[in-house]
Design a protein around this motif. Structure first.
Motif, short mmCIF file in Angstrom:
data_model
loop_
_atom_site.label_atom_id
_atom_site.label_comp_id
_atom_site.label_asym_id
_atom_site.label_seq_id
_atom_site.Cartn_x
_atom_site.Cartn_y
_atom_site.Cartn_z
N ILE A 213 0.85 -1.20 0.00
CA ILE A 213 0.00 0.00 0.00
C ILE A 213 0.88 1.25 0.00
CG2 ILE A 213 -1.61 1.35 1.42
CD1 ILE A 213 -2.89 -0.94 -0.12
N HIS A 214 0.53 2.22 -0.82
CA HIS A 214 1.27 3.47 -0.98
C HIS A 214 2.70 3.23 -1.46
CE1 HIS A 214 -1.63 5.31 2.22
NE2 HIS A 214 -2.17 5.29 1.01
N ASP A 215 2.91 2.13 -2.17
CA ASP A 215 4.23 1.81 -2.72
C ASP A 215 4.04 1.37 -4.16
OD1 ASP A 215 6.96 1.59 -2.72
OD2 ASP A 215 7.06 -0.10 -1.33
N GLN A 216 5.12 0.98 -4.78
CA GLN A 216 5.08 0.54 -6.17
C GLN A 216 5.66 -0.86 -6.27
OE1 GLN A 216 7.72 3.45 -7.96
NE2 GLN A 216 9.54 2.25 -7.49
N GLY A 217 5.56 -1.46 -7.45
CA GLY A 217 6.15 -2.77 -7.67
C GLY A 217 7.66 -2.68 -7.81
N TRP A 218 8.35 -3.68 -7.27
CA TRP A 218 9.81 -3.73 -7.33
C TRP A 218 10.23 -5.01 -8.05
CZ3 TRP A 218 12.86 0.23 -5.20
CH2 TRP A 218 12.13 1.23 -4.53
N ALA A 219 11.51 -5.29 -8.04
CA ALA A 219 12.02 -6.49 -8.70
C ALA A 219 11.35 -7.74 -8.11
CB ALA A 219 13.53 -6.57 -8.55
N GLU A 220 10.91 -8.62 -8.98
CA GLU A 220 10.17 -9.79 -8.53
C GLU A 220 11.10 -10.81 -7.89
OE1 GLU A 220 6.39 -12.37 -10.24
OE2 GLU A 220 7.65 -11.17 -11.60
N ARG A 221 10.62 -11.43 -6.82
CA ARG A 221 11.40 -12.44 -6.11
C ARG A 221 10.42 -13.42 -5.44
NH1 ARG A 221 15.35 -10.96 -2.91
NH2 ARG A 221 15.69 -8.92 -3.84
N PRO A 222 10.94 -14.57 -4.99
CA PRO A 222 10.06 -15.55 -4.33
C PRO A 222 9.33 -14.96 -3.12
CG PRO A 222 12.16 -16.56 -4.88
CD PRO A 222 12.32 -15.09 -5.15
N VAL A 223 8.15 -15.46 -2.85
CA VAL A 223 7.28 -15.12 -1.72
C VAL A 223 6.75 -13.69 -1.84
CG1 VAL A 223 7.03 -14.94 0.78
CG2 VAL A 223 8.51 -16.73 -0.20
N PHE A 224 7.64 -12.70 -1.95
CA PHE A 224 7.23 -11.30 -2.00
C PHE A 224 6.64 -10.89 -3.34
CE2 PHE A 224 10.02 -11.40 1.59
CZ PHE A 224 9.61 -10.37 2.42
N GLY A 225 6.98 -11.61 -4.40
CA GLY A 225 6.58 -11.14 -5.71
C GLY A 225 7.21 -9.79 -5.99
N LYS A 226 6.38 -8.79 -6.30
CA LYS A 226 6.88 -7.45 -6.60
C LYS A 226 6.77 -6.49 -5.41
CE LYS A 226 5.85 -7.87 -11.53
NZ LYS A 226 5.08 -7.33 -12.69
N VAL A 227 6.33 -7.02 -4.25
CA VAL A 227 6.28 -6.20 -3.04
C VAL A 227 7.71 -5.94 -2.55
CG1 VAL A 227 5.54 -6.15 -0.62
CG2 VAL A 227 3.99 -7.01 -2.40
N ARG A 228 7.96 -4.75 -2.09
CA ARG A 228 9.30 -4.35 -1.65
C ARG A 228 9.86 -5.34 -0.62
NH1 ARG A 228 11.58 1.31 -0.62
NH2 ARG A 228 9.53 2.03 -1.30
N TYR A 229 11.13 -5.67 -0.79
CA TYR A 229 11.81 -6.67 0.04
C TYR A 229 12.75 -5.98 1.03
CZ TYR A 229 14.91 -10.69 1.03
OH TYR A 229 15.66 -11.68 1.64
N MET A 230 12.88 -6.54 2.21
CA MET A 230 13.88 -6.09 3.18
C MET A 230 14.54 -7.32 3.77
SD MET A 230 11.94 -2.94 5.18
CE MET A 230 13.37 -2.52 6.19
#
Length: 253
Positions: A213-230
């Motif tokens: 929410i209030h973010d954009q799609g990022w590089a795709e990865r397992p589990v997170f998909g395009k949700v920002r990863y930390m």
């Protein structure tokens, strides 16, 4: 007090005393001691740079408007910090209020953007590196000592540093069986232990971390998909992780 139906298994905290006078005192200490650090140190969980005002603002004992007016009045020489603080307390808070007011699904995955729902669904069956129950997470019983320290902080102090809350919620997504479970657990823990629980900022914080929410799609990865990863390595680049872990190592409520 004895007639109130409250969860008495969650302990009281000592650092935040209720009432407008206490809120004003915390505001004054922020302006005098911590505001100058806000612009550069607000994302460092080891630095004493935050306002600490959320319990009083959440409960209506001091208004966000008054806080901003006082910070702008007395912080004229700290332009960058005043600007950063105003953006968080005014802009981000308004975004959170509006999201919860206008979106009936503000506390579940159906409230996410279409791109986020799709990418999380596409990766819903990805193998998770770890799977923890709600009880294990609540008891800070994971392999990640940084995450455990953040969970102990919210249990002990009724608050969690904002940067750590992002990491904390994103790891719940990574370590639970589904995005739906991650949203439910993160909101449950935040609302149960945080002094500013059940607040729009808390719901949006969890939804930002898990659902973008209030973010954009990022590089795709397992589990997170395009949700920002930390991750842990990224935190080590930001601040002294070992110091934060030591601060809350093994502490219980």
């Amino acid at each position: 007090m004895s007639s109130l139906e409250v969860d008495r298994s969650v302990g009281e905290v000592l650092w935040a005393q209720p009432g407008m006078a206490r809120g004003i005192a915390m505001l004054e200490s922020f302006i005098d001691q911590r505001l100058r650090l806000f612009a550069t140190e607000r994302n460092n969980p080891n630095a004493n740079a935050l306002s600490q005002l959320s319990p009083w603002i959440h409960s209506g004992q001091i208004s966000a408007q008054r806080v901003i007016l006082e910070v702008r009045r007395w912080g004229k020489r700290m332009t960058e910090s005043v600007s950063s603080f105003t953006e968080e307390l005014l802009v981000r808070r308004e975004l959170s209020d509006n999201f919860c007011f206008y979106n009936d699904n503000y506390d579940n995955i159906n409230g996410a953007y279409d791109w986020a729902k799709k990418t999380l669904q596409d990766h819903a069956k990805d193998a998770r590196p770890y799977l923890y129950t709600r009880e294990q997470l609540e008891n800070a019983d994971t392999h990640d000592q940084l995450w455990n320290a953040a969970q102990r902080q919210i249990i002990l102090e009724g608050k969690m540093h904002g940067f750590m809350r992002m990491y904390w919620a994103k790891k719940i997504l990574e370590w639970t069986a589904s995005p739906e479970e991650a949203v439910n657990i993160s909101i449950y823990l935040n609302d149960r232990y945080a002094l500013d629980g059940c607040d729009p900022n808390g719901y949006v914080g969890c939804m930002w971390s898990v659902c973008g929410i209030h973010d954009q799609g990022w590089a795709e990865r397992p589990v997170f998909g395009k949700v920002r990863y930390m991750n842990y390595a990224g935190c080590k680049r930001k601040f002294d992780v070992a110091q934060f872990e030591r601060t809350y190592a093994g502490k219980k409520s």
